[in-house]
Structures are given as structure tokens and as C-alpha cells.
Scaffold this active site. Structure first.
Site, short mmCIF file in Angstrom:
data_model
loop_
_atom_site.label_atom_id
_atom_site.label_comp_id
_atom_site.label_asym_id
_atom_site.label_seq_id
_atom_site.Cartn_x
_atom_site.Cartn_y
_atom_site.Cartn_z
N LEU A 164 -8.64 4.17 -2.00
CA LEU A 164 -8.12 4.83 -0.81
C LEU A 164 -7.90 6.31 -1.04
O LEU A 164 -8.16 7.13 -0.16
CB LEU A 164 -6.82 4.16 -0.37
N ASP A 186 -0.46 11.35 -14.30
CA ASP A 186 -0.11 10.00 -14.70
C ASP A 186 1.31 9.76 -14.23
O ASP A 186 2.27 10.28 -14.81
CB ASP A 186 -0.22 9.85 -16.22
N ASN A 246 -0.04 8.44 -3.42
CA ASN A 246 -0.99 7.35 -3.20
C ASN A 246 -1.15 6.44 -4.42
O ASN A 246 -1.48 5.27 -4.26
CB ASN A 246 -2.36 7.94 -2.83
N SER A 296 2.12 -0.55 2.18
CA SER A 296 1.21 -1.66 2.41
C SER A 296 1.73 -2.54 3.53
O SER A 296 2.94 -2.73 3.67
CB SER A 296 1.09 -2.50 1.13
N TYR A 305 3.75 -6.81 -6.25
CA TYR A 305 3.19 -5.68 -5.48
C TYR A 305 3.92 -5.53 -4.15
O TYR A 305 4.33 -4.43 -3.76
CB TYR A 305 1.70 -5.90 -5.26
N LYS A 332 6.31 -2.28 -2.83
CA LYS A 332 6.01 -1.51 -1.63
C LYS A 332 7.15 -1.59 -0.61
O LYS A 332 7.39 -0.64 0.14
CB LYS A 332 4.70 -2.00 -1.01
N THR A 373 -10.38 -2.11 -1.46
CA THR A 373 -10.30 -1.11 -2.53
C THR A 373 -10.39 -1.72 -3.92
O THR A 373 -10.55 -0.99 -4.89
CB THR A 373 -8.98 -0.33 -2.44
#
Length: 275
Positions: free
Chosen positions: A16, A67, A94, A149, A187, A191, A222
Site C-alpha cells: 500500500l 525502521d 503506513n 484496517s 494484527y 490496529k 498487499t
């Protein structure tokens, strides 16, 4: 000729992030795009690809080492931006990662995977945002974006249609649970945490000119989390270019009425995510 806006996007060499850079690079608005990449060589390869795909541009793009799991890397990054440009107009947080599949495979323990997820998706984002704030405040039109997300919505954990049928399906009774499809628990939780981080920055900056958004770009192919882009397409994932153009729209003011909220791309029913 208008001065170029200084724009930094982390995780910009792939997925993305790359599509967002591609959309911005193709825009009529001139940008000085800083492509954040953990490895400079990966960013350089991405820029070569970009210039093959977009032949003409009013913008410039260069790679910077970023990083988000390293304070040293982020301090050096922001220090370099300050020395060269003296400000930052747009920060797009991002960079992200998912480690749930590595729990399943045994490559990481639960603690290791969760700590890695939070460090990348939330903690690193907070460190970079905090370091960048003095430069954003110096901009005439600063924007701060967090890429979230659709899987992070608390309300939508009750949905059982479309991709949510897969995400929210309950496994059979008993323990251990076998065959649960596409587990993304760490995950999703990070988010959701990132959404609160965005809201906190919206509160902190309420009396400053910084426009704050979270971007829910939709279900995109992705390859995040090691599932693979082709497999995700079979599951109904959209072209990542859709998300890239959506991020460009937010940067260029087309969602300003939703400032301080989580906005979602046009192929969803609503422009604002019901969290």
C-alpha cells in the site's frame, strides 16, 4: 511554480505504501516524497520501478532509511529532514506488520508475536509521530495520517457478511481450536490501538493546524502477514492501487470534512468507519 510539499511515508517501498507514493507521484500537485524503507536498497529498487510506471511527474522521490522498531533510525531520519528541509508537511504512518501466522507455525511465541506487532504498528508509530511533531507544526498545512484496517472495528466484529464472515466466524467447540480461517487477532488488536492513538493526537492537536486522520483503505491484496497477494485476491481483496489513490485524496484535502475520524475508501458503503 508552487513549492513542493515535504511528505514522508513509512513502509513506502512495497504494498500500500508504494501504491500511495505512485498515486502522489502521478498527481499534478508537486511533492518532495520521502520513501521510508527499512533497507535503502529496497527503496532504490522501488523507485526504479516507480519511474518506469510513471514516466512524468512534477514531484521528486528519494529513499530514506526508516525502521520504526529502532529509535536510533527514527531519530536520524527526523534529524535529516530537519537539516535538509526544516519542516514536514505530511506524515503518513503506513509501516505495519502482522505476525499471527508465525504463531501458528511456531516461529514465534504468542508473547514474541504480540510484542513485535505492537512495537511495529503502534509504538514505532508513536515514536516517529512524536519526533516529527516540531517539523509538522512548522508547516502551513500539516497533515498527519495513520493507516489502520477495517479489521480493527469493534462494531464490525459482529458482522457476518462478506469478508467479515471469514474474519468473525467462530470455530467449533472444544480445545485446541483447529482450522480457524485467517487468524489476525494480534494484527486486529494493534490496529484498534492505533485508532485510539489517532484520536489522542486529534485531541492533542485540536488547537493546532495539524489535520489528523486514520485511513481504512479496505481489503487489499498487499500480501501483509505472509498470506500472499494472489491468495488474498481469491478471497475478494481489491487492487492496492485503490488504497493508494484514496490516501492521495486524503492528503489533497478531499476528506477534510472527516478530520479526526477514521475514513474509509469509496468502494465501501460509508465514507466514515463506524467504530
Amino acid at each position: 511554480m508552487a513549492a513542493k510539499q515535504i511528505l514522508l511515508i513509512t513502509g513506502g517501498n512495497t504494498g500500500l505504501g508504494y501504491e500511495a507514493i505512485k498515486a502522489l507521484y502521478a498527481s499534478a500537485t508537486p511533492y518532495e516524497i520521502l520513501m521510508g524503507s527499512r533497507k535503502i536498497s529496497n527503496g532504490e529498487q522501488a523507485i526504479e520501478k516507480l519511474k518506469q510506471e510513471v514516466k512524468e511527474s512534477s514531484s521528486n522521490v528519494s529513499v530514506v532509511q526508516a525502521d520504526v522498531t529502532s529509535d536510533e533510525s527514527l531519530e536520524k531520519l527526523v534529524g535529516g529532514i530537519e537539516s535538509k528541509y526544516g519542516k514536514l508537511d505530511v506524515l503518513i504512518n503506513n509501516a505495519g506488520a502482522g505476525y499471527d501466522t508465525q504463531i501458528q507455525s511456531g516461529a514465534l511465541s504468542i508473547r514474541e508475536a504480540y510484542n513485535a506487532s505492537w512495537d511495529t504498528n503502534v509504538t514505532g508509530t508513536q515514536v516517529l509521530t512524536t519526533l516529527s511533531m516540531p517539523l509538522l507544526i512548522k508547516s502551513k498545512n500539516p497533515r498527519l495520517l495513520f493507516v489502520t484496517s477495517g479489521t480493527s472495528s469493534l462494531i464490525q466484529t459482529d458482522l457476518s457478511e462478506g469478508m467479515f464472515a471469514r474474519l468473525n466466524a467462530a470455530p467449533d467447540a472444544g480445545w485446541p481450536k483447529q482450522g480457524q480461517l485467517n487468524p489476525v487477532t494480534s494484527y486486529r488488536s494493534t490496529k484498534t490501538g492505533l485508532n485510539m492513538l489517532m484520536r489522542e493526537w486529534a485531541r492533542i492537536l485540536r488547537n493546532d493546524p495539524v489535520k489528523v486522520f486514520a485511513i481504512s483503505p479496505g481489503f487489499l491484496a498487499t500480501g501483509l502477514g505472509g498470506v500472499g497477494a494472489e491468495q488474498l485476491k481469491k478471497m475478494g481483496a481489491q487492487d492496492p492501487a485503490i488504497g493508494g489513490k484514496f490516501i492521495r485524496d486524503v492528503v489533497e484535502g478531499k476528506r477534510d470534512e472527516h478530520e479526526g475520524k477514521i475514513v474509509r475508501s469509496d468502494f465501501f458503503d460509508s465514507p466514515v468507519q463506524p467504530y
